[in-house]
Write an enzyme that holds these catalytic residues in place. Structure first.
Site, mmCIF file in Angstrom:
data_model
loop_
_atom_site.group_PDB
_atom_site.id
_atom_site.type_symbol
_atom_site.label_atom_id
_atom_site.label_comp_id
_atom_site.label_asym_id
_atom_site.label_seq_id
_atom_site.Cartn_x
_atom_site.Cartn_y
_atom_site.Cartn_z
ATOM 1 N N CYS A 100 4.215 1.332 -5.586
ATOM 2 C CA CYS A 100 3.891 0.264 -4.650
ATOM 3 C C CYS A 100 3.318 -0.942 -5.399
ATOM 4 O O CYS A 100 3.640 -2.092 -5.090
ATOM 5 C CB CYS A 100 2.897 0.789 -3.625
ATOM 6 S SG CYS A 100 2.473 -0.430 -2.388
ATOM 7 N N CYS A 200 -0.042 4.372 0.134
ATOM 8 C CA CYS A 200 -0.253 2.946 -0.031
ATOM 9 C C CYS A 200 0.274 2.194 1.193
ATOM 10 O O CYS A 200 1.467 2.190 1.464
ATOM 11 C CB CYS A 200 0.519 2.562 -1.283
ATOM 12 S SG CYS A 200 0.687 0.845 -1.573
#
Length: 395
Positions: A100, A200
């Site tokens: 991410c 995330c």
């Protein structure tokens, strides 16, 4: 006045990041990333991103900075979620947080920030950045956060020099209690907000539920491998080279169903990962069972009793050349070169002594001590002193 775009997540760390930068005289813009639409797999009933974006907006208003939400869910699905499904299907365990940062926050998000005329992108990560001129060239260094308990440099282990050059990490110099104190002092709504858990930007997700959207459940056997399994007793041959020795030691144990006894059933080998204890639902053993290997081809889970079971441990792992990433490109090893480092194979793990060996097969990481549950797909990161030098995907 340099312009900086802060990834406001609705948490205390990014709120204080924005506050500190404004205090330092930057022109600050707050952006909230919306990365997820499907609430059917999140654990909490309330919609976590809505609450977070609301908190981020209130913080921006309080600080008197412009704020907007950007929808990156298409890119997030393509680059993170699809990748996760792919990896689990292959029996590997991905790390979505590392990806991410590489693919979303410091790539897609950074491009948006730069298109808004930003000089920098700032996040609430607990890590630090420094720079030094080496051989006439500016080199950026990624350093561990001051708060050893919160250090998040591992999650940024895939960043490039280019990405680091435009990144700021203001809370990396602080301890978590200091960050909360600053937020209180500045009367920010997030001062006492609990740290977010889970994936995330998605929040708490039930991983099997999440994976079941793509990976269908299918019943298979759970096999318990005894501690005195013959595979653990293979004598070391004589090696002609260091590379040969490393290749031998990096091999994982291979099991077949006749190597142990059937102790239960599972709903799909791809939902399990090496070192896992929860979710096996097998009783009757003195110590808990741990997953020591998954076979997604034949849909079998191999387990061992107790956390000291031999099947969990190895000292050497391989990172294939195409998966090796040096944050410090100037320190990259040539074939035949070695480097003594401190390394970790997962976030929150204490750093352990290791040696890097660059061979024709790839980069071997040989630890001084046995490591538990080395899992393909995860990232190994290596450090010198406080500096993260590079990382790679365990193959």
């Amino acid at each position: 006045m340099k312009r900086v775009v802060v990834g406001l997540s609705g948490g205390v760390d990014s709120s204080v990041t924005a506050y500190l930068l404004k205090e330092q005289g930057y022109e600050v813009i707050g952006l909230f990333m919306k990365n997820w639409h499907d609430d059917s797999v999140t654990i909490s009933d309330e919609c976590p991103w809505l609450e977070d974006s609301n908190d981020a907006m209130i913080v921006a208003e309080k600080l008197g900075i412009p704020f907007q939400t950007v929808d990156l869910s298409a890119q997030y699905k393509e680059r993170i979620v699809d990748y996760m499904f792919n990896e689990y299907e292959k029996g590997r365990t991905p790390n979505p947080d590392v990806l991410c940062n590489r693919e979303i926050k410091f790539d897609v998000f950074m491009d948006i920030a730069l298109s808004l005329g930003a000089d920098y992108v700032a996040t609430g990560h607990y890590c630090r950045k420094s720079e030094e001129v080496i051989d006439g060239k500016k080199v950026y260094k990624l350093l561990a956060g001051k708060d050893g308990n919160k250090d998040q440099s591992y999650f940024l282990c895939q960043l490039s020099q280019e990405q680091l050059s435009k990144a700021l990490f203001p809370v990396g110099e602080l301890l978590k209690p200091e960050v909360r104190a600053i937020a209180k002092e500045a009367d920010l709504i997030t001062a006492d907000k609990k740290d977010s858990q889970g994936l995330c930007f998605i929040g708490k997700v039930r991983l099997p539920d999440f994976l079941q959207q793509k990976l269908q459940p299918k019943k298979g056997k759970i096999i318990q491998v005894p501690a005195d399994h013959l595979g653990y007793q293979i004598p070391e041959p004589n090696f002609d080279s260091k590379a040969e020795e490393l290749a031998f030691k990096a091999q994982k144990y291979v099991y077949k169903p006749t190597d142990g006894k059937v102790v239960g059933e599972h709903q799909g080998a791809h939902y399990f990962t090496k070192g896992q204890r929860k979710g096996l639902a097998v009783g009757g053993t003195k110590e808990p069972l741990f997953v020591i290997e998954t076979d997604v081809e034949d849909n079998v889970i191999y387990t061992g009793e107790g956390k000291n079971h031999q099947g969990l441990y190895r000292k050497v792992l391989l990172v294939k050349d195409e998966e090796v990433h040096w944050v410090r490109e100037d320190l990259k090893l040539a074939v035949g070169e070695t480097m003594e480092v401190m390394a970790r194979i997962r976030y929150r793990q204490a750093l352990e002594k290791a040696t890097l060996y660059q061979t024709n097969e790839g980069l071997y990481v040989a630890f001084d001590n046995n490591q538990s549950a080395i899992q393909e797909g995860q990232f190994v990161a290596w450090y010198k002193n406080e500096e993260l030098l590079g990382s790679g995907v365990i193959s």
